[in-house]
Design an enzyme around this catalytic site. Structure first.
Site, PDB file in Angstrom:
ATOM      1  N   LYS A 182       0.810  -1.220   0.000  1.00 25.19           N
ATOM      2  CA  LYS A 182       0.000   0.000   0.000  1.00 25.19           C
ATOM      3  C   LYS A 182       0.848   1.276   0.000  1.00 25.19           C
ATOM      4  O   LYS A 182       2.057   1.238   0.204  1.00 25.19           O
ATOM      5  CB  LYS A 182      -0.961  -0.022   1.199  1.00 25.19           C
ATOM      6  CG  LYS A 182      -2.008  -1.131   1.116  1.00 25.19           C
ATOM      7  CD  LYS A 182      -2.887  -1.016  -0.124  1.00 25.19           C
ATOM      8  CE  LYS A 182      -4.122  -1.896  -0.094  1.00 25.19           C
ATOM      9  NZ  LYS A 182      -3.866  -3.330  -0.241  1.00 25.19           N
TER      10      LYS A 182
HETATM   11  C1  LIG Z   1     -10.146  -2.633  -1.730  1.00 25.11           C
HETATM   12  C2  LIG Z   1      -9.530  -3.351  -0.575  1.00 25.11           C
HETATM   13  N1  LIG Z   1     -10.200  -3.419   0.584  1.00 25.11           N
HETATM   14  C3  LIG Z   1      -9.694  -4.044   1.660  1.00 25.11           C
HETATM   15  C4  LIG Z   1      -8.466  -4.644   1.629  1.00 25.11           C
HETATM   16  C5  LIG Z   1      -7.944  -5.342   2.841  1.00 25.11           C
HETATM   17  O1  LIG Z   1      -6.824  -4.704   3.357  1.00 25.11           O
HETATM   18  P1  LIG Z   1      -5.917  -5.425   4.484  1.00 25.11           P
HETATM   19  O2  LIG Z   1      -5.034  -6.379   3.782  1.00 25.11           O
HETATM   20  O3  LIG Z   1      -5.175  -4.294   5.127  1.00 25.11           O
HETATM   21  O4  LIG Z   1      -6.862  -6.077   5.425  1.00 25.11           O
HETATM   22  C6  LIG Z   1      -7.722  -4.610   0.451  1.00 25.11           C
HETATM   23  C7  LIG Z   1      -6.395  -5.266   0.416  1.00 25.11           C
HETATM   24  O5  LIG Z   1      -5.700  -5.358  -0.509  1.00 25.11           O
HETATM   25  C8  LIG Z   1      -8.258  -3.952  -0.681  1.00 25.11           C
HETATM   26  O6  LIG Z   1      -7.585  -3.898  -1.838  1.00 25.11           O
END
Ligand SMILES: Cc1ncc(COP(=O)(O)O)c(C=O)c1O
Length: 383
Positions: A182
């Site tokens: 990210k």
């Molecule tokens: C659009 C979206 N929402 C939620 C997430 C979940 O993030 P995390 O891995 O920090 O839980 C991601 C992860 O890539 C994502 O791309």
């Protein structure tokens, strides 16, 4: 040319030193660094409250859980997202209602949202796809008309703004991701922002077992006694992660600037490739440029997206696909009774999309190599 991965985290000596300092400090879990990170993050984007957690998934789950939805509640979200967006709606006891996206930004289509509202709808979860903010004004207006809450999935959208309003300060709650790829990373991590103090109180407690005190406050003068007022979760951030986050937050403007430069360079180098559709940016937004997603025009090509991925891999270029839409996964197809035909835009995008390498350590030469290699392959396979 060395292989170019799809993504690589930008970790420098300062992040390493901050972790070492935290490891030596005697406090590893949620503590002073996490508190400092929360305050700095809230200040950086202008949010009233920022609550650090261990993923964006945790932030989404906590936000939806804190809404205390009734059993038959429906929550509307985009089908063009990561599974976590839809799965957390299920974990909060509600039913995800999937909606198609608009062909330009690939963000949730407000007209489709309005069409899917029923007497059971309680919330909308827009996803700021690739870092381009969703059509928040239209969505907030729909939410106001129907008394719905808006929880933004801003996993891609740091920093971003929509018509001068910073993502993280627009809807009822915003969930950010600090996953390794990210725009700001803590390895794994997330942040929830909100101006709703009642909801925030529930989130503070539920992120750590529903306890009245967190460990830091207990061991630093808060006393040993606590009460559990809710069967909460284990979603707190560690101080090790927060130490990385504090350094990354300081560098965020520079990291964002580099992402913007890379995206601009891709667009300049690929704008005259007729087989490609490039990402669009609406004029009233600041794009976070988490992803640079191109789409193939299949009618012009003798090549599928899947074989293009393989050819690029052979040439040392890593790519990815964001996303296989929620409605194409077996669980959601069965649980929600949805088909490919229900979401024509996202289904088409699923076949043609490709996320090009985009990370701040890429040089201009890397970007040119990716763009020129892609252009050459497509010219060769022109119909
Ligand atoms: C659009 C979206 N929402 C939620 C997430 C979940 O993030 P995390 O891995 O920090 O839980 C991601 C992860 O890539 C994502 O791309």
């Amino acid at each position: 040319m060395n292989p170019i991965p799809f993504s690589r985290p930008h970790i420098g000596e300062e992040e390493i030193a901050a972790v070492v300092e935290t490891l030596r400090s005697g406090w590893l879990t949620t503590g002073p660094k996490t508190h400092e990170f929360q305050q700095a993050f809230a200040q950086a984007i202008g949010a009233v409250q920022a609550i650090a957690v261990n993923s964006c998934t945790a932030a989404l789950h906590l936000a939806l859980d804190a809404l205390e939805l009734p059993r038959d509640a429906e929550v509307i979200t985009s089908t063009l997202t990561f599974t976590a967006t839809a799965a957390t709606i299920i974990h909060a006891g509600a039913r995800p209602v999937l909606v198609d996206v608009t062909p330009d930004t690939l963000n949730i289509d407000p007209r489709e949202v309005a069409r899917k509202i029923t007497h059971r709808t309680r919330a909308i979860v827009p996803v700021h796809f690739a870092g381009h903010p969703a059509a928040m004004d239209e969505l907030l207006e729909i939410a106001r008309q129907h008394g719905l809450r808006v929880i933004e999935d801003a996993a891609h959208a740091l920093p971003a703004s929509h018509r001068g309003r910073v993502v993280g300060t627009i809807g009822d709650v915003t969930a950010f991701s600090f996953y390794a790829t990210k725009n700001l990373t803590t390895g794994e991590g997330g942040m929830l922002t909100t101006a709703d103090s009642e909801l925030a109180d529930r989130v503070w407690s539920r992120r750590l077992h529903g306890m009245s005190w967190d460990a830091w406050r207990r061991y630093s003068g808060g006393g040993w006694r606590y009460d559990v007022s809710y069967p909460g979760f284990k979603y707190n951030m560690t101080d090790i992660a927060a130490a990385i986050g504090l350094v990354q937050l300081q560098r965020l403007p520079a990291l964002h600037q580099r992402r913007r430069e890379i995206a601009t360079l891709y667009s300049a180098l690929l704008s005259d490739v007729p087989e490609l559709r490039l990402p669009t940016t609406r004029p009233d937004v600041e794009h976070a440029w988490h992803l640079y997603v191109v789409r193939l025009r299949p009618q012009r090509l003798r090549l599928t997206r899947d074989s293009l991925i393989e050819i690029l891999k052979e040439k040392g270029i890593g790519t990815s696909v964001h996303f296989i839409p929620v409605h194409l996964h077996s669980y959601f197809r069965k649980a929600l009774g949805v088909t490919e035909e229900d979401f024509p835009v996202a289904s088409m995008a699923a076949e043609t999309m490709l996320s090009l390498p985009l990370f701040t350590l890429m040089s201009d030469d890397d970007v040119a190599y990716v763009a020129n290699t892609l252009r050459r392959i497509l010219r060769h396979r022109r119909r």
